[in-house]
Design a protein around this motif. Structure first.
Motif, mmCIF file in Angstrom:
data_model
loop_
_atom_site.group_PDB
_atom_site.id
_atom_site.type_symbol
_atom_site.label_atom_id
_atom_site.label_comp_id
_atom_site.label_asym_id
_atom_site.label_seq_id
_atom_site.Cartn_x
_atom_site.Cartn_y
_atom_site.Cartn_z
ATOM 1 N N THR B 90 0.815 -1.215 0.000
ATOM 2 C CA THR B 90 0.000 0.000 0.000
ATOM 3 C C THR B 90 0.849 1.266 0.000
ATOM 4 O OG1 THR B 90 -0.146 0.022 2.410
ATOM 5 C CG2 THR B 90 -1.873 -1.171 1.232
ATOM 6 N N ASP B 91 2.169 1.115 -0.010
ATOM 7 C CA ASP B 91 3.050 2.277 0.149
ATOM 8 C C ASP B 91 4.381 1.909 -0.502
ATOM 9 O OD1 ASP B 91 4.930 4.129 1.235
ATOM 10 O OD2 ASP B 91 3.743 4.362 3.058
ATOM 11 N N PRO B 92 4.929 2.778 -1.350
ATOM 12 C CA PRO B 92 6.195 2.405 -1.997
ATOM 13 C C PRO B 92 7.295 2.061 -0.989
ATOM 14 C CG PRO B 92 5.574 4.718 -2.482
ATOM 15 C CD PRO B 92 4.408 4.075 -1.806
ATOM 16 N N ARG B 93 7.190 2.593 0.213
ATOM 17 C CA ARG B 93 8.244 2.344 1.202
ATOM 18 C C ARG B 93 8.175 0.946 1.815
ATOM 19 N NH1 ARG B 93 6.704 7.785 4.285
ATOM 20 N NH2 ARG B 93 4.735 6.675 3.938
ATOM 21 N N ARG B 110 -7.783 0.576 -4.898
ATOM 22 C CA ARG B 110 -7.639 2.003 -4.592
ATOM 23 C C ARG B 110 -6.307 2.570 -5.064
ATOM 24 N NH1 ARG B 110 -10.560 -0.319 -0.858
ATOM 25 N NH2 ARG B 110 -12.462 0.673 -0.086
ATOM 26 N N ASN B 111 -5.389 1.681 -5.458
ATOM 27 C CA ASN B 111 -4.073 2.146 -5.897
ATOM 28 C C ASN B 111 -3.816 1.961 -7.383
ATOM 29 O OD1 ASN B 111 -2.775 3.282 -3.576
ATOM 30 N ND2 ASN B 111 -2.727 1.245 -2.672
ATOM 31 N N HIS B 113 -4.423 3.842 -9.666
ATOM 32 C CA HIS B 113 -3.952 5.122 -10.199
ATOM 33 C C HIS B 113 -2.756 5.677 -9.407
ATOM 34 C CE1 HIS B 113 -7.282 5.742 -12.994
ATOM 35 N NE2 HIS B 113 -8.145 5.456 -12.043
ATOM 36 N N ASN B 114 -2.198 4.884 -8.490
ATOM 37 C CA ASN B 114 -1.081 5.368 -7.666
ATOM 38 C C ASN B 114 0.219 5.122 -8.433
ATOM 39 O OD1 ASN B 114 0.883 5.823 -5.746
ATOM 40 N ND2 ASN B 114 -0.249 4.857 -4.079
ATOM 41 N N TYR B 115 0.513 6.056 -9.331
ATOM 42 C CA TYR B 115 1.613 5.822 -10.268
ATOM 43 C C TYR B 115 2.969 5.798 -9.575
ATOM 44 C CZ TYR B 115 -2.288 6.798 -13.308
ATOM 45 O OH TYR B 115 -3.524 6.762 -13.903
ATOM 46 N N ALA B 116 3.090 6.497 -8.435
ATOM 47 C CA ALA B 116 4.349 6.434 -7.681
ATOM 48 C C ALA B 116 4.612 4.988 -7.265
ATOM 49 C CB ALA B 116 4.260 7.342 -6.444
ATOM 50 N N GLU B 120 7.525 2.247 -8.871
ATOM 51 C CA GLU B 120 8.464 1.594 -7.954
ATOM 52 C C GLU B 120 8.409 0.080 -8.136
ATOM 53 O OE1 GLU B 120 9.768 4.034 -6.053
ATOM 54 O OE2 GLU B 120 11.159 2.840 -4.817
ATOM 55 N N LEU B 143 -3.411 0.866 -19.181
ATOM 56 C CA LEU B 143 -2.338 1.867 -19.135
ATOM 57 C C LEU B 143 -1.583 1.798 -17.807
ATOM 58 C CD1 LEU B 143 -4.130 4.862 -20.892
ATOM 59 C CD2 LEU B 143 -2.096 3.672 -21.733
ATOM 60 N N GLU B 146 0.858 -0.719 -18.150
ATOM 61 C CA GLU B 146 2.000 -0.204 -18.921
ATOM 62 C C GLU B 146 2.987 0.569 -18.043
ATOM 63 O OE1 GLU B 146 2.933 -0.874 -21.979
ATOM 64 O OE2 GLU B 146 1.170 -2.188 -22.150
ATOM 65 N N TYR B 147 2.461 1.263 -17.007
ATOM 66 C CA TYR B 147 3.376 1.957 -16.088
ATOM 67 C C TYR B 147 4.372 0.977 -15.479
ATOM 68 C CZ TYR B 147 1.672 6.783 -15.695
ATOM 69 O OH TYR B 147 1.397 8.100 -15.935
ATOM 70 N N LYS B 150 6.730 -0.377 -18.386
ATOM 71 C CA LYS B 150 7.711 0.611 -18.839
ATOM 72 C C LYS B 150 8.752 0.936 -17.767
ATOM 73 C CE LYS B 150 4.701 2.801 -22.180
ATOM 74 N NZ LYS B 150 5.271 2.255 -23.409
#
Lengths: 264, 264, 264, 264
Positions: B90-93, B110-111, B113-116, B120, B143, B146-147, B150
């Motif tokens: 739920t968190d990049p960290r 819920r994530n 769209h969480n592109y960060a 990661e 898409l 694709e994030y 890519k």
């Protein structure tokens, strides 16, 4: 109607008191573009400058914002115009960098449910503008605000920016009911974003004025010196003459409901 | 229909080849609860174990998962059952912590769209199961995949889990069209989550079997030893006898469309 | 699961017992087109012939069906094929005319809330297939069925045909949950219409088979000798080879859930 | 913005010119209730009286309106107050009966797609107020208006009354964008119905005023002497003091956008 909290932005400016206008481009594209826009919106009475540095785009090939390159531009223009600045934070790891730059942290629609980010903003010490998720229930939106409050930060401002429905003639359906509902049933100030709420330049002004009459405490609108050349969302940005029309008509409408525009 | 990528999970298991079943509780609640569930689902032929450690809950007062306390439980049960493990990040960290524990990173609805977070995970080197946002267009879902691609990680698995509509008789509307569409128009394997897709225990089995027939490459289902006592989402979890019914009926249905359950 | 009513269509055919297939063109366009289609669908095992005479089109300039000109064509083909015939009634004043022609009155999605029509069909004495409104709650759909029952006609058949959501990759979102839900919670047989439910030829077969597995008592599918030349809805009609594929695969899938296709 | 047609209702009243208010109970319940309401709304400046005679209710057990019993009540009160009267027609066979009673035929939300009714109203010779279907695209709404026009009646008035979305805090989502859009892109006058649009008494006044500012040519609001005792939709009806508040605030808001209330 519940009593509305006021959220202090600067010495002379409290959201939830007089009506505020946040304006600026979707994305900071260059020093010139941002300076020109900032000067103009200030001259027309806007109190807060907006400008995206990190953009959440559904397509990884789309322009993603200048990112850290925008930091110095934002600082420079903020300083030259002396306008408070709001920008969207998209990652909890950006918060410390943003601290010196923004006066209000914006949480975008796609992050209303990003509780990791919301909790972190509870410790940020600065106001947080929480956009409603485009498929967020009003109840969930108010609970997301509680995440920030319970994490230690009471300075929460709500922002309605339209929801996703079956309708395709407009980009989103601006939920005017949500403005009136949130004012009746929550203590948070409510800002209206008719730019995303309509996704169509020619609908922004009537919907902005309507939102004011429904009880909004302010507006967030996208303004660009040349919308057709904008790197993002140009189809919903006002050009300078359209923004001027809005700022000319707004005080009269506010007066009719016994409100006034905040001093700039 | 496009050729489907296969995503290797372990030496004997590739998603996109034979049909897979991911099962387990919504949340890891205790060693006993997780061990009992894992043993059971393995005995009935599931190939992958699921269990939430960090939960995204709309209400900050709801149970948020055991968090880091769940790490040791997950490791222990994974080792004792020898099942690959999937859990939501739920968190990049959290990614580095998860690296030793999970075999598949789950990105929750819920994530999407969480592109960060997605970027990661492009560097995480392990498979990513990308749930569709509950208001995400199919196009946006592809898409988002694709994030990840890519950013360097081709091991993407899609998961349809229902969308938010006007209907209230069910928690979500399971989009069976999206299963068939994604199989025709994208190269990614597609998993169906009928637990969230229906939000009602008595609809899970028929919708799970339907998803298999529509082309899904596997299922993710919530199973709990005692759904009424579950700390989260008990109303949509199968109990052991219901899961057994599913696993009894599934091979026959798969055979009718010339598919087979992967070996466990 | 509730016990399902059976609705007798002809001496050998009861809906709610064995699985039925209703097939034919969106609109009756000519004697040749209707004859050719009827002969083909019968040869492949369909039990009921469909064909629109009065079409509800959103654009007044679109083809509205042949109207009364279609009556004689329908009678002729019905007689030559000896297939029961279903067609949509769009106005209470058509009911007496239809009486000699149709074996099942179809109420279209736009008329689920047309209570004047529903009440009148309560006295029609023949089976009524009630399509779900594209924005009708499941609860409202069942209450519309009650309008017909309370007006004197218990021979009601439900038909799920997709709902209107934010998704645009497909024409509608086929609500597979609604099939499973209606079978659990109502006594009416349920037919699935994957043609409108997907609006895309290449999704019809997988979604049709999925609906069967989710519990549907039958299918209604649009078939046209030359979909590209169809006067209405050609983009969702199966051509003959696609319909043949469906009818080849269907019995195997039905067998896997202990059901069988009704004799034709 | 397109030039708006004006639709003449009576010698002194044209919709599309000055702002009009249509008010009255959801249903005509008795002579006393209707007389009292009519007198009150007239005294506060409303120009048109509304009152349902035939109600479309989703539940066949709910109050369906007085039906033909209401005809004499409507005639009596219309005559004593000298107010034009609008009421919903639900069946093409009612049109001739209504002809002597109503000044405006109302087509309800559930009948926006009832083309048999729309075509018949093309010959009715009196104004038609066409409510938007609760799941009708704006484009479909304008095409439904064309059905009436092409059938011979140009006196069409549009009415936005809220759409069905995922939101449940309000009964419908009032689509303020649709008001602004229809005013820009169609020649028909547009009325706003904030009673159905919100489904909540305490939101009706702010949303009504907002709709006026967004460009609406008038309002339709439900008013009842005692909303808690109403036989239908009492939760969204204004009581007399709330209606008085609306009529007190409305002229000031209209003046701010250079409009005025029509003389009563």
């Amino acid at each position: 109607m519940m009593k509305t909290n006021t959220v202090k932005i600067s010495s002379g400016l409290e959201i939830g008191k007089d009506f505020v206008v946040m304006a600026g481009p979707c994305s900071i594209e260059s020093t010139d573009q941002f300076q020109e826009t900032a000067d103009f919106i200030k001259s027309k009475g806007a109190q807060i400058l907006r400008g995206g540095m990190f953009k959440l785009r559904t397509d990884p090939e789309s322009f993603q914002g200048l990112g850290q390159e925008a930091y110095s531009i934002a600082k420079e223009i903020k300083s030259s115009t002396n306008l408070p600045f709001i920008s969207e934070v998209t990652d909890p790891r950006q918060i410390s960098d943003f601290h010196d730059i923004v006066d209000v942290f914006q949480v975008g629609s796609r992050n209303m449910h990003n509780y990791a980010l919301l909790k972190e903003l509870g410790g940020a010490g600065k106001p947080v503008l929480l956009k409603r998720g485009f498929a967020g229930l009003i109840k969930e939106w108010l609970l997301s605000a509680e995440y920030v409050v319970k994490s230690g930060n009471e300075k929460v401002i709500l922002c309605e920016r339209g929801i996703r429905t079956f309708e395709t003639a407009t980009r989103n359906t601006f939920d005017i009911n949500a403005i009136a509902f949130a004012k009746k049933h929550s203590p948070f100030p409510v800002i209206a974003d008719p730019s995303h709420g309509t996704g169509a330049t020619d609908l922004v002004v009537p919907v902005a004025l309507a939102a004011a009459v429904a009880g909004a405490d302010g507006l967030m609108v996208e303004v660009h010196p040349n919308p057709e050349q904008a790197l993002s969302d140009g189809y919903q940005a006002l050009d300078f003459s359209q923004f001027e029309e809005l700022m000319t008509r707004l005080p009269t409408v506010l007066q009719a409901i016994d409100k006034a525009l905040a001093p700039s």
